[in-house]
Design a protein around this motif. Structure first.
Motif, PDB file in Angstrom:
ATOM      1  N   MET A   1      -3.511  -7.357 -14.998  1.00 47.77           N
ATOM      2  CA  MET A   1      -3.956  -8.755 -14.187  1.00 47.77           C
ATOM      3  C   MET A   1      -5.238  -8.547 -13.485  1.00 47.77           C
ATOM      4  O   MET A   1      -5.492  -7.502 -12.936  1.00 47.77           O
ATOM      5  CB  MET A   1      -2.728  -8.786 -13.155  1.00 47.77           C
ATOM      6  CG  MET A   1      -2.613 -10.306 -12.865  1.00 47.77           C
ATOM      7  SD  MET A   1      -1.181 -10.707 -11.532  1.00 47.77           S
ATOM      8  CE  MET A   1       0.252  -9.554 -11.954  1.00 47.77           C
ATOM      9  N   ASP A   8      -1.930 -13.468  -6.086  1.00 48.23           N
ATOM     10  CA  ASP A   8      -1.719 -12.021  -7.007  1.00 48.23           C
ATOM     11  C   ASP A   8      -1.936 -10.920  -6.153  1.00 48.23           C
ATOM     12  O   ASP A   8      -1.387  -9.802  -6.629  1.00 48.23           O
ATOM     13  CB  ASP A   8      -2.530 -12.171  -8.135  1.00 48.23           C
ATOM     14  CG  ASP A   8      -2.007 -13.301  -9.170  1.00 48.23           C
ATOM     15  OD1 ASP A   8      -0.842 -13.882  -9.095  1.00 48.23           O
ATOM     16  OD2 ASP A   8      -2.935 -13.675 -10.087  1.00 48.23           O
ATOM     17  N   LEU A  13      -0.076  -3.136  -2.817  1.00 46.13           N
ATOM     18  CA  LEU A  13      -0.398  -2.872  -4.241  1.00 46.13           C
ATOM     19  C   LEU A  13      -1.329  -1.895  -4.684  1.00 46.13           C
ATOM     20  O   LEU A  13      -2.374  -1.811  -3.771  1.00 46.13           O
ATOM     21  CB  LEU A  13      -0.651  -4.570  -4.975  1.00 46.13           C
ATOM     22  CG  LEU A  13       0.370  -5.515  -4.980  1.00 46.13           C
ATOM     23  CD1 LEU A  13      -0.309  -6.748  -5.580  1.00 46.13           C
ATOM     24  CD2 LEU A  13       1.398  -5.021  -5.821  1.00 46.13           C
ATOM     25  N   ILE A  62      -5.133  -5.341 -11.047  1.00 46.72           N
ATOM     26  CA  ILE A  62      -3.988  -5.034 -10.170  1.00 46.72           C
ATOM     27  C   ILE A  62      -3.032  -4.291 -11.215  1.00 46.72           C
ATOM     28  O   ILE A  62      -2.648  -4.759 -12.256  1.00 46.72           O
ATOM     29  CB  ILE A  62      -3.200  -6.335  -9.955  1.00 46.72           C
ATOM     30  CG1 ILE A  62      -4.265  -7.195  -9.027  1.00 46.72           C
ATOM     31  CG2 ILE A  62      -2.127  -6.173  -9.059  1.00 46.72           C
ATOM     32  CD1 ILE A  62      -3.833  -8.568  -8.682  1.00 46.72           C
ATOM     33  N   HIS A  63      -2.419  -2.955 -10.662  1.00 50.44           N
ATOM     34  CA  HIS A  63      -1.778  -2.180 -11.408  1.00 50.44           C
ATOM     35  C   HIS A  63      -0.309  -2.672 -11.305  1.00 50.44           C
ATOM     36  O   HIS A  63       0.269  -2.856 -10.008  1.00 50.44           O
ATOM     37  CB  HIS A  63      -1.858  -0.815 -11.307  1.00 50.44           C
ATOM     38  CG  HIS A  63      -3.349  -0.272 -11.576  1.00 50.44           C
ATOM     39  ND1 HIS A  63      -3.588   0.024 -12.770  1.00 50.44           N
ATOM     40  CD2 HIS A  63      -4.386  -0.137 -10.954  1.00 50.44           C
ATOM     41  CE1 HIS A  63      -4.796   0.340 -12.846  1.00 50.44           C
ATOM     42  NE2 HIS A  63      -5.454   0.425 -11.661  1.00 50.44           N
ATOM     43  N   ASN A  64       0.694  -2.833 -12.183  1.00 49.64           N
ATOM     44  CA  ASN A  64       1.904  -2.873 -12.127  1.00 49.64           C
ATOM     45  C   ASN A  64       2.847  -1.679 -11.662  1.00 49.64           C
ATOM     46  O   ASN A  64       2.377  -0.397 -11.890  1.00 49.64           O
ATOM     47  CB  ASN A  64       2.700  -3.246 -13.386  1.00 49.64           C
ATOM     48  CG  ASN A  64       2.334  -4.672 -13.742  1.00 49.64           C
ATOM     49  OD1 ASN A  64       1.970  -5.366 -13.078  1.00 49.64           O
ATOM     50  ND2 ASN A  64       2.277  -4.657 -15.161  1.00 49.64           N
ATOM     51  N   GLN A  65       3.705  -1.519 -10.673  1.00 49.87           N
ATOM     52  CA  GLN A  65       4.359  -0.541 -10.334  1.00 49.87           C
ATOM     53  C   GLN A  65       5.771  -0.123 -10.555  1.00 49.87           C
ATOM     54  O   GLN A  65       6.387  -1.213 -10.686  1.00 49.87           O
ATOM     55  CB  GLN A  65       4.220  -0.356  -8.745  1.00 49.87           C
ATOM     56  CG  GLN A  65       2.792  -0.103  -8.265  1.00 49.87           C
ATOM     57  CD  GLN A  65       2.664  -0.024  -6.750  1.00 49.87           C
ATOM     58  OE1 GLN A  65       3.340  -0.825  -6.063  1.00 49.87           O
ATOM     59  NE2 GLN A  65       1.843   0.664  -6.332  1.00 49.87           N
TER      60      GLN A  65
END
Length: 65
Positions: A1, A8, A13, A62-65
């Motif tokens: 993203m 967002d 994050l 933006i990194h997904n966790q």
């Protein structure tokens, strides 16, 4: 993203930002969002944030966790 939409980007994050000094090279710095500094809903160069370590830059990823 990408980080162009304020909705967002949330505190806590993990993101990659580009610092002002690194804008020419595009070097990214990874960190955790502490504060969101951009007031508008979107920004074409990325939402400006302050990381927990105090660095300020515009969100690129933006990194997904």
């Amino acid at each position: 993203m990408n980080g162009q939409n304020r909705k967002d980007v949330l505190p806590g994050l993990t993101v990659d930002i580009v610092l002002k000094a690194d804008q020419r090279t595009g070097k990214r710095t990874r960190g955790i969002v502490k504060d969101i500094l951009t007031k508008s809903a979107t920004h074409p160069h990325g939402i400006k944030v302050r990381l927990t370590d105090g660095k300020v830059g515009r969100v690129q990823v933006i990194h997904n966790q």
